[in-house]
Design an enzyme around this catalytic site. Structure first.
Site, PDB file in Angstrom:
ATOM      1  N   GLU A  25      40.759  37.430  54.383  1.00 28.67           N
ATOM      2  CA  GLU A  25      41.854  37.026  55.262  1.00 28.67           C
ATOM      3  C   GLU A  25      41.556  37.391  56.713  1.00 28.67           C
ATOM      4  OE1 GLU A  25      44.391  35.236  54.605  1.00 28.67           O
ATOM      5  OE2 GLU A  25      44.308  35.171  52.413  1.00 28.67           O
ATOM      6  N   TRP A  26      42.179  36.664  57.601  1.00 28.61           N
ATOM      7  CA  TRP A  26      41.944  36.826  59.037  1.00 28.61           C
ATOM      8  C   TRP A  26      42.290  38.224  59.532  1.00 28.61           C
ATOM      9  CZ3 TRP A  26      46.211  37.951  62.156  1.00 28.61           C
ATOM     10  CH2 TRP A  26      47.462  37.809  61.528  1.00 28.61           C
TER      11      TRP A  26
ATOM     12  N   GLY B 188      35.924  40.552  44.546  1.00 25.54           N
ATOM     13  CA  GLY B 188      35.873  39.584  43.454  1.00 25.54           C
ATOM     14  C   GLY B 188      36.303  38.208  43.897  1.00 25.54           C
ATOM     15  N   GLY B 189      37.221  37.612  43.112  1.00 24.75           N
ATOM     16  CA  GLY B 189      37.679  36.266  43.428  1.00 24.75           C
ATOM     17  C   GLY B 189      36.697  35.215  42.952  1.00 24.75           C
TER      18      GLY B 189
ATOM     19  N   GLU C 143      35.960  38.519  36.757  1.00 25.44           N
ATOM     20  CA  GLU C 143      36.586  37.959  35.554  1.00 25.44           C
ATOM     21  C   GLU C 143      35.833  36.709  35.088  1.00 25.44           C
ATOM     22  OE1 GLU C 143      40.846  37.498  35.963  1.00 25.44           O
ATOM     23  OE2 GLU C 143      41.002  39.287  37.183  1.00 25.44           O
TER      24      GLU C 143
ATOM     25  N   TYR D  28      47.830  42.678  30.320  1.00 20.87           N
ATOM     26  CA  TYR D  28      48.897  41.717  30.609  1.00 20.87           C
ATOM     27  C   TYR D  28      48.286  40.323  30.527  1.00 20.87           C
ATOM     28  CZ  TYR D  28      46.826  43.445  34.991  1.00 20.87           C
ATOM     29  OH  TYR D  28      45.950  43.909  35.944  1.00 20.87           O
ATOM     30  N   ASP D  29      49.113  39.297  30.697  1.00 22.39           N
ATOM     31  CA  ASP D  29      48.678  37.893  30.513  1.00 22.39           C
ATOM     32  C   ASP D  29      48.200  37.626  29.085  1.00 22.39           C
ATOM     33  OD1 ASP D  29      49.320  37.392  33.131  1.00 22.39           O
ATOM     34  OD2 ASP D  29      47.262  37.509  33.876  1.00 22.39           O
TER      35      ASP D  29
END
Length: 453
Positions: free
Chosen positions: A69-70, A96-97, A139, A211-212
């Protein structure tokens, strides 16, 4: 919204609490939520958690850590400034991401040169921005375009990072950087992604993402984060629960004291398709997106508070978690009662503590749930046996006031105030702390909670 638990359900001795970790994630995309749901590092209570993980940075084409992010680097300053208020707080940067649907880890771990470039970058970046450690958010190895060989490459990355962090601390006479990872909860994913007995030692702790387990991608309602299996579970779904996930990690050789149990501050939603409203009811797709998170399929806890004020709330006894329905909308979520059950389970299994996803989906500002700021995480903190925050002072001592002496000789825990049922005592290290229930509620000692009279 039903029973509001505001008290300890599990009484833990001080030395247990002091060894616990309460690791809380924050996300850099929560700043874009509207109105009172906008969240930045300035909204963090510096005494709430033992560790805060900032999500999320990425890895660029040169195998170096890069902000997403900026204003990430300004946010780093704000986050790490909290350590001036609470010097015991630790901060980690999560990396990550995905890039075009693929994890940036895939290219980086492919050869030793890529891993070494990343490791050098990580040490420099973390030291420059005053972080205490690195969190790996991949992930998952061996999934989503990652080849099966990445299972071994992840082990190499973790081992090489740990060694480099150790060398950096010795050479520069600094405290060694921490190393953690967000890891899977479903058994097939765990088996394909990790050499558990090899990664557990170099990692300081593992955030198991419990979770999920269920969501709107399924044709029947299921809870986001159940403690145990339910009677409607069949096939592989019998393992879609906390008890099964953690048991598998332990069976594969992970030390209990390094496993952190995941606590969600959100729920998963469904659109019901029949008159059935319980667990396993027919459903198709998600309920409407929440007004603040604006993402189909889940609602933040502060959105659930508003929903449950008019919905019909239910409890799933066999899984020890709540759900609620209104019209065709169904949500399975966590509340203070389910948090208490999970802490009791976590303590019984001698785990190393808890991690929270995320701070920004709790009612961090106290605007929505009429239960104060961070009602879920504050309850989790108390349930884990942490003492009152520095801003909390013991009851005043006077010769005429027996309150101050109430906790002398008593075990740590919560006790009723017979003189005023709208308040209750917290005993910690012999000191007496007076807490108040929310307006309209009274303290009930049998459940260690505030509830309606």
């Amino acid at each position: 919204m039903g029973r509001l638990l505001t008290a300890l359900s599990v009484l833990l001795v001080l030395h247990m609490a002091s060894s616990y970790r309460l690791v809380c994630h924050m996300t850099n995309w929560a700043q874009y939520r509207p109105s009172s749901a906008k969240f930045t590092a300035d909204d963090i209570d510096p005494f709430l958690c033992t560790h805060v993980i900032y999500a999320l940075a990425t890895i660029n084409s040169f195998n170096q850590i890069s902000p997403n992010e900026w204003n990430d680097e300004q946010q780093y300053i704000q986050l790490n400034h909290l350590k001036n208020v609470n010097p015991a707080l630790k901060t980690l940067l999560s990396v990550g991401g995905s890039d075009n649907g693929l994890s940036p880890f895939i290219a980086m771990v492919a050869n030793p040169e890529g891993r070494q470039a990343f490791i050098r970058s990580a040490i420099s970046y973390l030291r420059t921005h005053n972080f205490d450690g690195l969190n790996l958010a991949w992930e998952y190895p061996g999934h989503n375009g990652s080849p099966q060989t990445d299972k071994e490459r992840f082990t190499l990355l973790v081992t090489e990072l740990s060694k480099a962090f150790e060398d950096d601390a010795k050479e520069n006479r600094k405290t060694q950087l921490l190393l953690s990872a967000n890891v899977a909860s479903l058994r097939p994913t765990i088996d394909r992604a990790y050499e558990v007995n090899k990664i557990a030692d170099p990692l300081d702790f593992l955030n198991v993402m419990t979770y999920d387990y269920h969501g709107h991608w399924e044709a029947a309602t299921g809870h986001n984060s159940p403690l145990y299996r339910s009677s409607v579970d069949s096939g592989s779904h019998i393992h879609h629960n906390i008890n099964s996930s953690i048991s598998h990690w332990l069976a594969l050789g992970a030390p209990a004291e390094k496993l952190l149990l995941g606590f969600a501050t959100y729920g998963r939603t469904y659109r019901l398709t029949s008159g059935a409203t319980g667990l396993g009811a027919p459903a198709k797709g998600p309920a409407d997106a929440g007004p603040y998170t604006r993402t189909a399929g889940f609602w933040a806890y502060y959105e659930i508070c508003d929903y449950t004020s008019s919905a019909t709330a239910g409890w799933i006894p066999e899984q020890e978690v709540p759900y609620a329905t209104y019209g065709s909308s169904w949500v399975g979520y966590d509340d203070m009662r389910s948090y208490s059950s999970k802490v009791e389970w976590m303590t019984g299994n001698n785990l190393g503590g808890a991690h929270v996803w995320t701070l920004d989906m709790d009612d961090f500002g106290g605007y929505f749930c009429a239960a104060g700021t961070y009602p879920l995480v504050n309850h989790l903190r108390m349930s884990m046996g942490f003492g009152p925050k520095p801003t909390t002072t013991p009851a005043p001592t006077t010769t005429r006031d027996p309150v101050a002496d109430f906790c002398r000789g008593r075990p740590n825990g919560l006790y009723e105030n017979v003189a005023d049922k709208t308040t209750y005592f917290q005993c910690f290290q012999g000191n007496t702390y007076l807490h108040s229930c929310q307006p309209g509620l009274i303290y009930i000692d049998s459940c260690k909670c505030c509830d309606w009279p």
